[in-house]
Design a protein around this motif. Structure first.
Motif, PDB file in Angstrom:
ATOM      1  N   UNK A 111      17.794  -6.420 -10.337  1.00  0.00           N
ATOM      2  CA  UNK A 111      19.111  -6.787  -9.829  1.00  0.00           C
ATOM      3  C   UNK A 111      20.166  -6.078 -10.687  1.00  0.00           C
ATOM      4  N   UNK A 112      20.820  -5.101 -10.123  1.00  0.00           N
ATOM      5  CA  UNK A 112      21.895  -4.409 -10.815  1.00  0.00           C
ATOM      6  C   UNK A 112      23.235  -4.782 -10.182  1.00  0.00           C
ATOM      7  N   UNK A 113      24.257  -4.805 -11.004  1.00  0.00           N
ATOM      8  CA  UNK A 113      25.610  -5.156 -10.546  1.00  0.00           C
ATOM      9  C   UNK A 113      25.620  -6.433  -9.714  1.00  0.00           C
ATOM     10  N   UNK A 114      25.012  -7.489 -10.202  1.00  0.00           N
ATOM     11  CA  UNK A 114      25.024  -8.734  -9.427  1.00  0.00           C
ATOM     12  C   UNK A 114      26.439  -9.291  -9.313  1.00  0.00           C
ATOM     13  N   UNK A 115      26.620 -10.059  -8.244  1.00  0.00           N
ATOM     14  CA  UNK A 115      27.914 -10.680  -7.964  1.00  0.00           C
ATOM     15  C   UNK A 115      27.740 -12.201  -7.983  1.00  0.00           C
ATOM     16  N   UNK A 116      28.809 -12.943  -8.151  1.00  0.00           N
ATOM     17  CA  UNK A 116      28.680 -14.415  -8.132  1.00  0.00           C
ATOM     18  C   UNK A 116      28.007 -14.929  -6.864  1.00  0.00           C
ATOM     19  N   UNK A 117      28.214 -14.259  -5.748  1.00  0.00           N
ATOM     20  CA  UNK A 117      27.585 -14.703  -4.503  1.00  0.00           C
ATOM     21  C   UNK A 117      26.080 -14.451  -4.459  1.00  0.00           C
ATOM     22  N   UNK A 118      25.543 -13.775  -5.464  1.00  0.00           N
ATOM     23  CA  UNK A 118      24.085 -13.605  -5.564  1.00  0.00           C
ATOM     24  C   UNK A 118      23.433 -14.807  -6.259  1.00  0.00           C
ATOM     25  N   UNK A 170       0.803  -1.223   0.000  1.00  0.00           N
ATOM     26  CA  UNK A 170       0.000   0.000   0.000  1.00  0.00           C
ATOM     27  C   UNK A 170       0.835   1.271   0.000  1.00  0.00           C
ATOM     28  N   UNK A 171       1.887   1.313   0.842  1.00  0.00           N
ATOM     29  CA  UNK A 171       2.690   2.529   0.978  1.00  0.00           C
ATOM     30  C   UNK A 171       3.892   2.556   0.048  1.00  0.00           C
ATOM     31  N   UNK A 172       4.337   1.374  -0.385  1.00  0.00           N
ATOM     32  CA  UNK A 172       5.539   1.300  -1.208  1.00  0.00           C
ATOM     33  C   UNK A 172       6.829   1.343  -0.420  1.00  0.00           C
ATOM     34  N   UNK A 173       6.737   1.324   0.901  1.00  0.00           N
ATOM     35  CA  UNK A 173       7.964   1.352   1.712  1.00  0.00           C
ATOM     36  C   UNK A 173       8.743   0.068   1.488  1.00  0.00           C
ATOM     37  N   UNK A 174      10.056   0.192   1.359  1.00  0.00           N
ATOM     38  CA  UNK A 174      10.900  -0.949   1.027  1.00  0.00           C
ATOM     39  C   UNK A 174      11.915  -1.271   2.120  1.00  0.00           C
ATOM     40  N   UNK A 175      12.363  -2.501   2.123  1.00  0.00           N
ATOM     41  CA  UNK A 175      13.320  -3.000   3.101  1.00  0.00           C
ATOM     42  C   UNK A 175      14.303  -3.908   2.358  1.00  0.00           C
ATOM     43  N   UNK A 176      15.581  -3.849   2.727  1.00  0.00           N
ATOM     44  CA  UNK A 176      16.593  -4.626   2.028  1.00  0.00           C
ATOM     45  C   UNK A 176      17.569  -5.283   2.988  1.00  0.00           C
ATOM     46  N   UNK A 177      18.072  -6.452   2.581  1.00  0.00           N
ATOM     47  CA  UNK A 177      19.206  -7.049   3.268  1.00  0.00           C
ATOM     48  C   UNK A 177      20.438  -6.198   2.971  1.00  0.00           C
ATOM     49  N   UNK A 178      21.337  -6.122   3.914  1.00  0.00           N
ATOM     50  CA  UNK A 178      22.544  -5.311   3.725  1.00  0.00           C
ATOM     51  C   UNK A 178      23.345  -5.773   2.510  1.00  0.00           C
ATOM     52  N   UNK A 179      23.295  -7.064   2.214  1.00  0.00           N
ATOM     53  CA  UNK A 179      24.109  -7.614   1.132  1.00  0.00           C
ATOM     54  C   UNK A 179      23.654  -7.157  -0.254  1.00  0.00           C
ATOM     55  N   UNK A 180      22.413  -6.665  -0.363  1.00  0.00           N
ATOM     56  CA  UNK A 180      21.909  -6.261  -1.676  1.00  0.00           C
ATOM     57  C   UNK A 180      21.535  -4.782  -1.725  1.00  0.00           C
ATOM     58  N   UNK A 181      21.599  -4.110  -0.601  1.00  0.00           N
ATOM     59  CA  UNK A 181      21.226  -2.692  -0.555  1.00  0.00           C
ATOM     60  C   UNK A 181      22.070  -1.897  -1.542  1.00  0.00           C
ATOM     61  N   UNK A 182      21.448  -0.974  -2.238  1.00  0.00           N
ATOM     62  CA  UNK A 182      22.082  -0.108  -3.245  1.00  0.00           C
ATOM     63  C   UNK A 182      22.395  -0.834  -4.546  1.00  0.00           C
ATOM     64  N   UNK A 183      22.093  -2.133  -4.653  1.00  0.00           N
ATOM     65  CA  UNK A 183      22.265  -2.859  -5.915  1.00  0.00           C
ATOM     66  C   UNK A 183      20.939  -3.391  -6.442  1.00  0.00           C
ATOM     67  N   UNK A 184      20.071  -3.844  -5.537  1.00  0.00           N
ATOM     68  CA  UNK A 184      18.778  -4.411  -5.924  1.00  0.00           C
ATOM     69  C   UNK A 184      17.672  -3.427  -5.567  1.00  0.00           C
ATOM     70  N   UNK A 185      16.597  -3.466  -6.354  1.00  0.00           N
ATOM     71  CA  UNK A 185      15.441  -2.615  -6.089  1.00  0.00           C
ATOM     72  C   UNK A 185      14.171  -3.435  -6.190  1.00  0.00           C
ATOM     73  N   UNK A 186      13.386  -3.417  -5.126  1.00  0.00           N
ATOM     74  CA  UNK A 186      12.092  -4.090  -5.133  1.00  0.00           C
ATOM     75  C   UNK A 186      11.021  -3.059  -5.462  1.00  0.00           C
ATOM     76  N   UNK A 187      10.061  -3.468  -6.273  1.00  0.00           N
ATOM     77  CA  UNK A 187       8.971  -2.569  -6.640  1.00  0.00           C
ATOM     78  C   UNK A 187       7.734  -3.402  -6.949  1.00  0.00           C
ATOM     79  N   UNK A 188       6.622  -2.713  -7.145  1.00  0.00           N
ATOM     80  CA  UNK A 188       5.397  -3.437  -7.491  1.00  0.00           C
ATOM     81  C   UNK A 188       4.560  -2.612  -8.437  1.00  0.00           C
ATOM     82  N   UNK A 189       3.738  -3.334  -9.210  1.00  0.00           N
ATOM     83  CA  UNK A 189       2.766  -2.710 -10.092  1.00  0.00           C
ATOM     84  C   UNK A 189       1.395  -3.157  -9.629  1.00  0.00           C
ATOM     85  N   UNK A 190       0.647  -2.221  -9.070  1.00  0.00           N
ATOM     86  CA  UNK A 190      -0.695  -2.556  -8.602  1.00  0.00           C
ATOM     87  C   UNK A 190      -1.594  -2.903  -9.778  1.00  0.00           C
TER      88      UNK A 190
END
Length: 122
Positions: free
Chosen positions: A83-90, A54-74
């Motif tokens: 997923x931007x700049x993914x690493x092998x550990x992803x 409803x609000x669009x507020x997002x939360x991220x694990x530290x390991x993906x913050x600033x690289x991944x973006x969660x979003x939704x289309x109502x």
């Protein structure tokens, strides 16, 4: 009936980009938080990102913050994970999930998509 269908996985090079999608049906989207988890071979399932629909507020694990973006289309009833700049550990199977409350552990989530494999490799 609650249904979650994840898609978009595949092979991506380190530093590239990939977008996962999760089409949802059977519940009121604006009521529940939606999350992405992942599970690498031999490891436990771990939290990646979540969004309050409803609000669009997002939360991220530290390991993906600033690289991944969660979003939704109502309008499309779809959850995304950019997923931007993914690493092998992803590298992992990525799952979308719906729970009654926001949680950073998989246990409280009742509904899961089937998972989509992401492999990060050159």
């Amino acid at each position: 009936e609650v249904q979650l269908q994840a898609s978009g996985g595949g092979l991506v090079q380190p530093g590239g980009s990939l977008r996962l999608a999760c089409t949802a049906s059977g519940f009121a989207f604006e009521v529940y938080p939606m999350s992405w988890f992942r599970q690498a071979p031999g490891k436990e399932r771990e939290f990646v990102a979540a969004i309050r629909w409803g609000t669009g507020r997002t939360y991220y694990a530290d390991s993906v913050k600033d690289r991944f973006t969660i979003s939704r289309s109502t309008a499309e009833n779809t959850l995304y994970l950019q997923m931007n700049s993914p690493k092998p550990e992803d590298t992992a199977v990525y799952y979308c999930a719906r729970g009654s409350e926001l949680a950073y552990a998989p246990g409280p989530y009742k509904y899961w998509g089937q998972g989509t494999l992401v492999t990060v490799s050159s």
